[in-house]
Design an enzyme around this catalytic site. Structure first.
Site, PDB file in Angstrom:
ATOM      1  CG  ASN A  12      13.477  67.104  77.722  1.00 54.30           C
ATOM      2  OD1 ASN A  12      13.136  66.071  78.289  1.00 54.30           O
ATOM      3  ND2 ASN A  12      14.584  67.752  78.029  1.00 54.30           N
ATOM      4  N   GLY A  45      11.665  68.216  70.776  1.00 52.27           N
ATOM      5  CA  GLY A  45      13.090  68.136  70.478  1.00 52.27           C
ATOM      6  C   GLY A  45      13.561  66.694  70.573  1.00 52.27           C
ATOM      7  CG  ASN A  46      16.585  64.991  68.148  1.00 51.11           C
ATOM      8  OD1 ASN A  46      16.199  63.989  67.572  1.00 51.11           O
ATOM      9  ND2 ASN A  46      16.859  66.124  67.515  1.00 51.11           N
ATOM     10  CB  THR A  98      19.529  67.028  71.341  1.00 51.15           C
ATOM     11  OG1 THR A  98      18.291  66.903  72.040  1.00 51.15           O
ATOM     12  CG2 THR A  98      20.257  65.704  71.291  1.00 51.15           C
ATOM     13  N   GLY A 132      15.575  72.298  60.151  1.00 47.86           N
ATOM     14  CA  GLY A 132      14.887  71.841  61.360  1.00 47.86           C
ATOM     15  C   GLY A 132      13.755  72.806  61.695  1.00 47.86           C
ATOM     16  N   PRO A 133      12.548  72.280  61.947  1.00 45.69           N
ATOM     17  CG  PRO A 133      10.835  70.862  62.600  1.00 45.69           C
ATOM     18  CD  PRO A 133      12.151  70.864  61.926  1.00 45.69           C
ATOM     19  CG  ASP A 134      14.689  72.869  66.142  1.00 47.26           C
ATOM     20  OD1 ASP A 134      14.748  72.557  64.936  1.00 47.26           O
ATOM     21  OD2 ASP A 134      15.632  72.657  66.934  1.00 47.26           O
ATOM     22  NE  ARG A 135      19.258  75.356  62.692  1.00 45.41           N
ATOM     23  CZ  ARG A 135      20.305  75.210  61.882  1.00 45.41           C
ATOM     24  NH1 ARG A 135      20.338  74.183  61.050  1.00 45.41           N
ATOM     25  NH2 ARG A 135      21.274  76.075  61.881  1.00 45.41           N
ATOM     26  CB  VAL A 185       8.322  72.014  75.717  1.00 46.39           C
ATOM     27  CG1 VAL A 185       7.781  73.027  76.720  1.00 46.39           C
ATOM     28  CG2 VAL A 185       9.759  71.638  76.077  1.00 46.39           C
TER      29      VAL A 185
END
Ligand code: ADP
Ligand code: PAZ
Ligand code: K
Length: 258
Positions: free
Chosen positions: A11, A8-9, A132, A107-110, A13
């Protein structure tokens, strides 16, 4: 073993899946200057400390920060002798394609949250991720990401107040009992906390109205539980949602022969 990396912007993980469960999860501040060698020394130290014996043989990366992907790829190639899957990049397929405007990069996280949420809860879902930025990802009844909302993150909002106003100190987020603050710190905490409760409630209400059907709401990210106390905002809080999604996408692609 599979190494899942969620960058992430704020952290990054790392979590190791041993074929049955995630055996450990470690967090490091996101910094694009970090080299593959630095990642490896840090990861290997933690792996030894936790008595994790198996070898990492495969890896999958989701990154909202494009610049860090290069060194994470080098980490996987050099130290784990594998080519990582990178969500949103060629060679990494999703079970269902997103339905958004032509040319839009989600966004890949989404995308990962969408896959994980659909697997656990089915469609007609909203995933709220407190990172973030605070994102709302809307999942259709077939599991497709169909859009959502991007709002400034909780800590970003606190930081912005401190940066822009000379007399406002840096404040940590908390759950204030009362809305009316009787000192500067309490006023800021109230503004962010109660402002956020209103933001989440309002956005979820409008998504439900726009979709005109029942939608379940799942929350994830470090601060999700803070907003879950005493309210009915979320059906469930799931801290491991992104890691679960990364594992599913890896399985899906390996099933396709990637
Ligand atoms: N349990 C927590 N309590 C307070 N702040 C947290 C907690 N977990 C994460 N944060 C903060 O929330 C923000 C978002 O963190 P994170 O979820 O790691 O974001 P990202 O995924 O965008 O890197 C950061 O400012 C981080 O320091
Ligand atoms: C919205 C985000 C900044 C959230 O990132 P995070 O808070 O997890 O670091 C990230 O998903 C992103 O850069 N998205 C690209 C634009 C989009 O998703 O539409
Ligand atoms: K995130």
């Amino acid at each position: 073993m599979l190494l899942c990396i969620d960058c992430g912007n704020t952290n990054t993980v790392f979590s190791i899946w041993d074929g049955e469960s995630f055996v450990s999860t470690w967090r490091i501040a996101t910094d694009h200057r970090r080299t593959a060698d630095e990642y490896f020394v840090w990861l290997n130290t933690l792996k030894k400390l936790h008595d994790i014996d198996g070898k990492v043989t495969e890896a999958i990366i989701s990154s909202t920060v494009p610049r860090v992907v290069f060194n994470l790829r080098v980490l996987c190639n050099r130290y784990y002798d594998c080519r990582p899957l990178v969500v949103g990049k060629p060679g990494c397929e999703l079970p269902v394609a997103p339905r958004v405007d032509l040319g839009t990069t989600v966004g890949p996280d989404r995308l990962v949250n969408t896959v994980a949420g659909y697997d656990r809860h089915g469609g007609n879902l909203v995933v709220v991720d407190f990172g973030t930025a605070t994102t709302f990802d809307v999942v259709d009844d077939d599991g497709a990401y169909i859009g959502g909302v991007i709002a400034p993150g909780v800590n970003l909002s606190l930081e912005a107040l401190h940066m822009a106003a000379a007399a406002l100190p840096h404040v940590d987020i908390t759950h204030p009992e009362r809305v009316i603050g009787t000192n500067t710190v309490a006023c800021i905490q109230s503004g962010i906390y109660w402002g956020y409760i209103g933001l989440v409630e309002g956005i979820v209400r409008q998504i439900r109205a726009e979709r005109d059907r029942p939608m379940r709401v799942i929350a994830t990210g470090g601060l999700a539980s803070l907003f879950d106390q005493g309210f009915d905002l979320f059906d469930k809080v799931e801290d491991d949602l992104t890691m679960h999604g990364l594992r599913l996408i890896n399985d899906y692609n390996k099933g396709l022969g990637a």
